[in-house]
Design an enzyme around this catalytic site. Structure first.
Site, PDB file in Angstrom:
ATOM      1  N   THR A 126    -102.496 -30.239 -63.072  1.00 59.53           N
ATOM      2  CA  THR A 126    -101.306 -30.265 -63.919  1.00 59.53           C
ATOM      3  C   THR A 126    -101.500 -31.166 -65.137  1.00 59.53           C
ATOM      4  O   THR A 126    -102.250 -32.156 -65.075  1.00 59.53           O
ATOM      5  CB  THR A 126    -100.107 -30.806 -63.097  1.00 59.53           C
ATOM      6  OG1 THR A 126     -99.019 -31.085 -63.989  1.00 59.53           O
ATOM      7  CG2 THR A 126    -100.455 -32.089 -62.364  1.00 59.53           C
ATOM      8  N   TYR A 130     -96.344 -37.302 -58.425  1.00 62.55           N
ATOM      9  CA  TYR A 130     -96.828 -35.909 -58.482  1.00 62.55           C
ATOM     10  C   TYR A 130     -98.156 -35.851 -59.243  1.00 62.55           C
ATOM     11  O   TYR A 130     -99.151 -35.319 -58.744  1.00 62.55           O
ATOM     12  CB  TYR A 130     -95.775 -35.015 -59.150  1.00 62.55           C
ATOM     13  CG  TYR A 130     -96.283 -33.634 -59.473  1.00 62.55           C
ATOM     14  CD1 TYR A 130     -96.660 -32.752 -58.456  1.00 62.55           C
ATOM     15  CD2 TYR A 130     -96.404 -33.202 -60.794  1.00 62.55           C
ATOM     16  CE1 TYR A 130     -97.148 -31.491 -58.753  1.00 62.55           C
ATOM     17  CE2 TYR A 130     -96.886 -31.937 -61.095  1.00 62.55           C
ATOM     18  CZ  TYR A 130     -97.261 -31.087 -60.068  1.00 62.55           C
ATOM     19  OH  TYR A 130     -97.742 -29.840 -60.372  1.00 62.55           O
TER      20      TYR A 130
HETATM   21  C1  UD1 Z   1     -92.953 -31.369 -65.315  1.00 64.31           C
HETATM   22  C2  UD1 Z   1     -94.404 -31.732 -65.160  1.00 64.31           C
HETATM   23  C3  UD1 Z   1     -95.189 -30.547 -64.727  1.00 64.31           C
HETATM   24  C4  UD1 Z   1     -94.610 -29.987 -63.478  1.00 64.31           C
HETATM   25  C5  UD1 Z   1     -93.164 -29.636 -63.731  1.00 64.31           C
HETATM   26  C6  UD1 Z   1     -92.478 -29.177 -62.447  1.00 64.31           C
HETATM   27  C7  UD1 Z   1     -94.957 -33.601 -66.543  1.00 64.31           C
HETATM   28  C8  UD1 Z   1     -95.469 -34.046 -67.850  1.00 64.31           C
HETATM   29  N1  UD1 Z   1     -94.905 -32.276 -66.382  1.00 64.31           N
HETATM   30  O1  UD1 Z   1     -92.826 -30.564 -66.455  1.00 64.31           O
HETATM   31  O2  UD1 Z   1     -96.540 -30.900 -64.501  1.00 64.31           O
HETATM   32  O3  UD1 Z   1     -95.315 -28.867 -63.068  1.00 64.31           O
HETATM   33  O4  UD1 Z   1     -92.444 -30.772 -64.192  1.00 64.31           O
HETATM   34  O5  UD1 Z   1     -91.784 -30.171 -61.823  1.00 64.31           O
HETATM   35  O6  UD1 Z   1     -94.608 -34.385 -65.697  1.00 64.31           O
HETATM   36  N2  UD1 Z   1     -85.245 -30.098 -70.038  1.00 64.31           N
HETATM   37  C9  UD1 Z   1     -83.929 -30.094 -70.497  1.00 64.31           C
HETATM   38  N3  UD1 Z   1     -82.980 -29.587 -69.663  1.00 64.31           N
HETATM   39  C10 UD1 Z   1     -83.254 -29.080 -68.427  1.00 64.31           C
HETATM   40  C11 UD1 Z   1     -84.603 -29.084 -67.965  1.00 64.31           C
HETATM   41  C12 UD1 Z   1     -85.568 -29.608 -68.800  1.00 64.31           C
HETATM   42  O7  UD1 Z   1     -83.634 -30.549 -71.587  1.00 64.31           O
HETATM   43  O8  UD1 Z   1     -82.327 -28.636 -67.721  1.00 64.31           O
HETATM   44  C13 UD1 Z   1     -86.299 -30.581 -70.943  1.00 64.31           C
HETATM   45  C14 UD1 Z   1     -87.128 -31.726 -70.398  1.00 64.31           C
HETATM   46  O9  UD1 Z   1     -86.567 -32.958 -70.756  1.00 64.31           O
HETATM   47  C15 UD1 Z   1     -88.463 -31.452 -71.107  1.00 64.31           C
HETATM   48  C16 UD1 Z   1     -88.528 -29.926 -71.188  1.00 64.31           C
HETATM   49  O10 UD1 Z   1     -87.173 -29.493 -71.111  1.00 64.31           O
HETATM   50  O11 UD1 Z   1     -88.468 -31.951 -72.408  1.00 64.31           O
HETATM   51  C17 UD1 Z   1     -89.310 -29.274 -70.071  1.00 64.31           C
HETATM   52  O12 UD1 Z   1     -88.877 -29.800 -68.811  1.00 64.31           O
HETATM   53  P1  UD1 Z   1     -89.257 -29.107 -67.423  1.00 64.31           P
HETATM   54  O13 UD1 Z   1     -89.142 -27.625 -67.561  1.00 64.31           O
HETATM   55  O14 UD1 Z   1     -88.470 -29.772 -66.349  1.00 64.31           O
HETATM   56  O15 UD1 Z   1     -90.813 -29.417 -67.236  1.00 64.31           O
HETATM   57  P2  UD1 Z   1     -91.611 -30.788 -67.447  1.00 64.31           P
HETATM   58  O16 UD1 Z   1     -90.798 -31.946 -67.033  1.00 64.31           O
HETATM   59  O17 UD1 Z   1     -92.180 -30.773 -68.821  1.00 64.31           O
END
Ligand code: UD1
Length: 333
Positions: free
Chosen positions: A119, A144
């Site tokens: 990851t 993780y």
């Molecule tokens: C993270 C992990 C990744 C893992 C994944 C699954 C890191 C860097 N990456 O990805 O390896 O496979 O989680 O748990 O740790 N967001 C919103 N609203 C939401 C959901 C997300 O604004 O409801 C934003 C987050 O703040 C981020 C982006 O969208 O900026 C992507 O978030 P998300 O889809 O949860 O994935 P990561 O956190 O990037």
């Protein structure tokens, strides 16, 4: 002796099942090992499903022998970052200890090829640039990411001590589902942005939240490299072909090399959906890096990987179509 098979751990899960489907459709002999803790029986379209844990050495040794396994694709893992912070030992047990036990069985059985699901979380919050190359220093900021990095190290060490060659794939942000709608992401209590946005589009959620609007990014929201699961699955098929062709062990990012902000993602989902969604702004989520983008050249050069779905609208459309299908006939187990 049966013909050699490919073992797919976690083959009933999101990414494993898409890879298994591609391999099965290509006529490869596969067997899935999955404890169905987060996977679904319905996701296994080809080959046998063996229910069990990757850390169960008695089960795994028999399986490797009975199916004459020469290649292992190891997907099975816990993957929810916030949960890993609350329950670190759960993550080290499944992602690290079970991987160690699996590797021992593989070494004893003479497995020749190993493809591992790692990851971008191994990079943590990159210091200088959001673009991470494979030699960017690793510095995970949650259990993780650490649990996966420790497994990477074990795989590399075993590679030096034996004939087993490996490809470690570091996934960036996976999204989308099978373009033909046969399988998709059915994870309960999803947290991933595109998944929850697609759930909102079909009415499973009434509100979406933007976590952080004050990041040092062009529009203040987090930027990620979103990759279609179909292209990610294909990276595994390519990795397998590469190893079978005698390729050296490698660690490769899987991403497209460019990012979208949360606002861009939500705009796209609303455009594809054809109607506005209710969106509220919230504080940053703990541990979220501002931006994370893959340096994506090495995988193309090494494996000849040529993605087909580098298209945020297609990712959104396939995600929404899958949610709609799940509303009509949800997977239950
Ligand atoms: C993270 C992990 C990744 C893992 C994944 C699954 C890191 C860097 N990456 O990805 O390896 O496979 O989680 O748990 O740790 N967001 C919103 N609203 C939401 C959901 C997300 O604004 O409801 C934003 C987050 O703040 C981020 C982006 O969208 O900026 C992507 O978030 P998300 O889809 O949860 O994935 P990561 O956190 O990037």
């Amino acid at each position: 002796m049966p013909e050699p098979s490919i073992l797919i751990t976690g083959g009933a899960g999101y990414i494993g099942s898409h890879t298994a489907r591609q391999l099965g459709a290509a006529g490869r002999r596969i067997v899935t090992l999955d404890n169905l803790s987060t996977g679904f029986r319905e996701a296994v379209l080809y080959g046998d499903l063996i229910e069990g844990d990757t850390g169960d050495q008695e089960l795994v040794s028999h399986l490797l022998r009975d199916y004459n396994v020469d290649t292992v694709l190891h997907f099975a893992a816990h993957t929810i970052v916030p949960e890993s912070v609350e329950k670190p030992l759960k993550y080290y047990a499944n992602n690290t200890c079970n991987t160690r036990n699996l590797l021992e069985c593989c070494a004893n059985a003479g497995v020749r090829h190993f493809v591992f699901s790692s990851t971008a979380a191994v990079y943590g919050i990159p210091a200088d640039s959001p673009v991470c190359a494979e030699d960017t220093p690793t510095a995970p900021i949650n259990p993780y990411g650490s649990s996966k990095l420790m497994s990477e190290q074990m795989i590399r060490d075993l590679g030096k001590a034996s004939d087993m060659r490996h490809v470690i794939l570091r996934y960036f942000n996976v999204a989308g589902s099978d373009p033909e709608g046969r399988i998709g992401q059915s994870t309960k209590n999803a947290t991933l942005l595109i998944k929850v946005a697609a759930e909102a589009a079909v009415g499973k959620r009434d509100t979406l939240y933007i976590f952080g609007t004050d990041f040092p990014t062009p529009d203040g929201t987090g930027v990620r490299d979103y990759i279609h699961v179909e292209d990610l699955a294909m990276a595994h098929v390519d990795a397998l072909r590469y190893l079978e062709g005698g390729g050296d062990s490698a660690t490769l990012n899987v991403g497209y090399g460019h990012g979208y902000s949360v606002r861009e993602v939500l705009d796209t989902v609303q455009r594809v959906h054809g109607a506005p969604l209710r969106i509220l702004e919230r504080e940053r989520r703990a541990g979220d890096p501002p931006a994370l983008i893959a340096a994506a050249e090495r995988i193309r050069e090494t494996l000849g990987w040529t993605p087909r779905f580098d298209d945020l609208e297609a990712i959104a459309a396939h995600s929404i179509a899958w949610e709609r299908k799940q509303l009509e006939s949800p997977w239950t187990e």
